[in-house]
Design an enzyme around this catalytic site. Sequence first.
Site, PDB file in Angstrom:
ATOM      1  N   GLU A  77     -99.535  25.731  24.674  1.00 54.44           N
ATOM      2  CA  GLU A  77     -99.066  26.033  23.314  1.00 54.44           C
ATOM      3  C   GLU A  77     -98.055  27.177  23.382  1.00 54.44           C
ATOM      4  O   GLU A  77     -98.257  28.140  24.108  1.00 54.44           O
ATOM      5  CB  GLU A  77    -100.268  26.401  22.429  1.00 54.44           C
ATOM      6  CG  GLU A  77     -99.939  26.867  21.032  1.00 54.44           C
ATOM      7  CD  GLU A  77     -99.110  25.883  20.202  1.00 54.44           C
ATOM      8  OE1 GLU A  77     -99.577  24.783  19.925  1.00 54.44           O
ATOM      9  OE2 GLU A  77     -97.954  26.232  19.836  1.00 54.44           O
ATOM     10  N   ASP A 108     -94.226  26.413  27.407  1.00 48.76           N
ATOM     11  CA  ASP A 108     -93.539  25.206  26.953  1.00 48.76           C
ATOM     12  C   ASP A 108     -94.059  24.016  27.754  1.00 48.76           C
ATOM     13  O   ASP A 108     -93.852  23.925  28.962  1.00 48.76           O
ATOM     14  CB  ASP A 108     -92.028  25.378  27.163  1.00 48.76           C
ATOM     15  CG  ASP A 108     -91.239  24.175  26.683  1.00 48.76           C
ATOM     16  OD1 ASP A 108     -91.845  23.105  26.454  1.00 48.76           O
ATOM     17  OD2 ASP A 108     -90.018  24.301  26.541  1.00 48.76           O
ATOM     18  N   ASP A 131     -94.856  18.223  16.328  1.00 48.40           N
ATOM     19  CA  ASP A 131     -93.900  18.540  15.262  1.00 48.40           C
ATOM     20  C   ASP A 131     -93.066  17.292  14.960  1.00 48.40           C
ATOM     21  O   ASP A 131     -92.446  16.732  15.855  1.00 48.40           O
ATOM     22  CB  ASP A 131     -92.990  19.698  15.699  1.00 48.40           C
ATOM     23  CG  ASP A 131     -93.779  20.998  15.810  1.00 48.40           C
ATOM     24  OD1 ASP A 131     -94.728  21.199  15.029  1.00 48.40           O
ATOM     25  OD2 ASP A 131     -93.466  21.815  16.698  1.00 48.40           O
ATOM     26  N   THR A 199    -107.575  17.867  10.973  1.00 52.75           N
ATOM     27  CA  THR A 199    -106.922  19.179  10.954  1.00 52.75           C
ATOM     28  C   THR A 199    -106.081  19.279   9.688  1.00 52.75           C
ATOM     29  O   THR A 199    -105.918  18.304   8.951  1.00 52.75           O
ATOM     30  CB  THR A 199    -105.989  19.376  12.160  1.00 52.75           C
ATOM     31  OG1 THR A 199    -104.882  18.483  12.046  1.00 52.75           O
ATOM     32  CG2 THR A 199    -106.718  19.144  13.464  1.00 52.75           C
ATOM     33  N   ARG A 200    -105.495  20.451   9.484  1.00 54.32           N
ATOM     34  CA  ARG A 200    -104.721  20.619   8.244  1.00 54.32           C
ATOM     35  C   ARG A 200    -103.505  19.702   8.244  1.00 54.32           C
ATOM     36  O   ARG A 200    -103.025  19.311   7.197  1.00 54.32           O
ATOM     37  CB  ARG A 200    -104.378  22.088   8.044  1.00 54.32           C
ATOM     38  CG  ARG A 200    -103.143  22.621   8.623  1.00 54.32           C
ATOM     39  CD  ARG A 200    -103.138  24.142   8.488  1.00 54.32           C
ATOM     40  NE  ARG A 200    -102.420  24.756   9.575  1.00 54.32           N
ATOM     41  CZ  ARG A 200    -101.155  25.125   9.500  1.00 54.32           C
ATOM     42  NH1 ARG A 200    -100.477  24.941   8.391  1.00 54.32           N
ATOM     43  NH2 ARG A 200    -100.562  25.675  10.532  1.00 54.32           N
TER      44      ARG A 200
HETATM   45  C1  LIG Z   1     -97.702  20.267  14.032  1.00 54.63           C
HETATM   46  S1  LIG Z   1     -98.547  21.316  15.113  1.00 54.63           S
HETATM   47  C2  LIG Z   1    -100.030  20.406  15.499  1.00 54.63           C
HETATM   48  C3  LIG Z   1    -101.090  21.259  16.078  1.00 54.63           C
HETATM   49  C4  LIG Z   1    -102.400  20.558  16.486  1.00 54.63           C
HETATM   50  N1  LIG Z   1    -102.170  19.599  17.522  1.00 54.63           N
HETATM   51  C5  LIG Z   1    -103.074  19.924  15.303  1.00 54.63           C
HETATM   52  O1  LIG Z   1    -103.177  18.682  15.251  1.00 54.63           O
HETATM   53  O2  LIG Z   1    -103.544  20.650  14.424  1.00 54.63           O
HETATM   54  C6  LIG Z   1     -97.578  21.129  16.593  1.00 54.63           C
HETATM   55  C7  LIG Z   1     -97.851  22.230  17.599  1.00 54.63           C
HETATM   56  O3  LIG Z   1     -97.124  21.957  18.797  1.00 54.63           O
HETATM   57  C8  LIG Z   1     -96.629  23.168  19.305  1.00 54.63           C
HETATM   58  N2  LIG Z   1     -95.491  22.874  20.189  1.00 54.63           N
HETATM   59  C9  LIG Z   1     -94.291  22.379  19.832  1.00 54.63           C
HETATM   60  N3  LIG Z   1     -93.486  22.212  20.901  1.00 54.63           N
HETATM   61  C10 LIG Z   1     -94.215  22.630  21.978  1.00 54.63           C
HETATM   62  C11 LIG Z   1     -93.949  22.722  23.365  1.00 54.63           C
HETATM   63  N4  LIG Z   1     -92.761  22.355  23.875  1.00 54.63           N
HETATM   64  N5  LIG Z   1     -94.926  23.189  24.191  1.00 54.63           N
HETATM   65  C12 LIG Z   1     -96.124  23.562  23.688  1.00 54.63           C
HETATM   66  N6  LIG Z   1     -96.440  23.500  22.380  1.00 54.63           N
HETATM   67  C13 LIG Z   1     -95.504  23.040  21.529  1.00 54.63           C
HETATM   68  C14 LIG Z   1     -96.260  23.968  18.068  1.00 54.63           C
HETATM   69  O4  LIG Z   1     -96.177  25.347  18.340  1.00 54.63           O
HETATM   70  C15 LIG Z   1     -97.399  23.601  17.118  1.00 54.63           C
HETATM   71  O5  LIG Z   1     -98.470  24.502  17.239  1.00 54.63           O
END
Ligand SMILES: C[S@@+](CC[C@H](N)C(=O)[O-])C[C@H]1O[C@@H](n2cnc3c(N)ncnc32)[C@H](O)[C@@H]1O
Length: 220
Positions: A77, A108, A131, A199-200
Amino acid sequence: MPRAHQAAWDRIADQVLVEVPRPMGATSTVVDPAYRLDPQEVFGRTAPLVVEVGSGSGDALVAGAAQRPEWDFLALEVWRPGIGHALAKMEAETGAGAQPNVRIVEVDAVVALQTMLAPGSVHEVWTFFPDPWPKAKHHKRRIVTPDFVDAVVRLLAPDGVWRLATDWDHYAESMREVVGAEPRLELVSTDRAPLRPVTRFERRGTAAGRQITDLAYRLR
Ligand SMILES: C[S@@+](CC[C@H](N)C(=O)[O-])C[C@H]1O[C@@H](n2cnc3c(N)ncnc32)[C@H](O)[C@@H]1O
């Protein structure tokens, strides 16, 4: 980061976060491509490994680790406040202290998946509600690309499964197209992932009238 999450961070981050070398500086989320994480060393045992990409505030991570104490969970994350939130959830789950089968790397995942873990070493990869980048001009920022698929395929153990979920139909179609184009993977389920909690992001999508898509792919 809210104070309660920072407090959880101060109490248990040193047990949960894995420090990795960062050639571009301490604040960078890019891991040194020469670094190899050894799960046996990090978890102190050999167990089926789940890698969660983008664990957000840790709902699936903490719930999954509680339900499968015999598995190890490695979350990747980039969003530090999310990691703090996950640590607070972890303490709420255990009553006090860290979950022994969870580690988080502030990194990343796009780079880390390609280099940090041994080929064939992962039992499940989770990519829940990545995302969505709904605007057409931002689609290229989506994490599920052919290169990402390639990295996941490299990591999966022979019986390994990649689970994805999204509340955006267009992203779901794109996942089916991009992952479906990979001949080494086959779609084995569109049922809700067994350990995926609400989740939210799911709640928000459902409230906005969007459909939730789950996809599970297995190595052929
Ligand atoms: C929309 S949130 C979903 C979080 C979680 N999976 C959920 O369902 O509640 C997407 C997450 O992916 C993370 N993220 C985006 N690009 C990433 C990357 N390249 N490496 C690691 N995390 C990443 C963001 O910081 C964010 O916390």
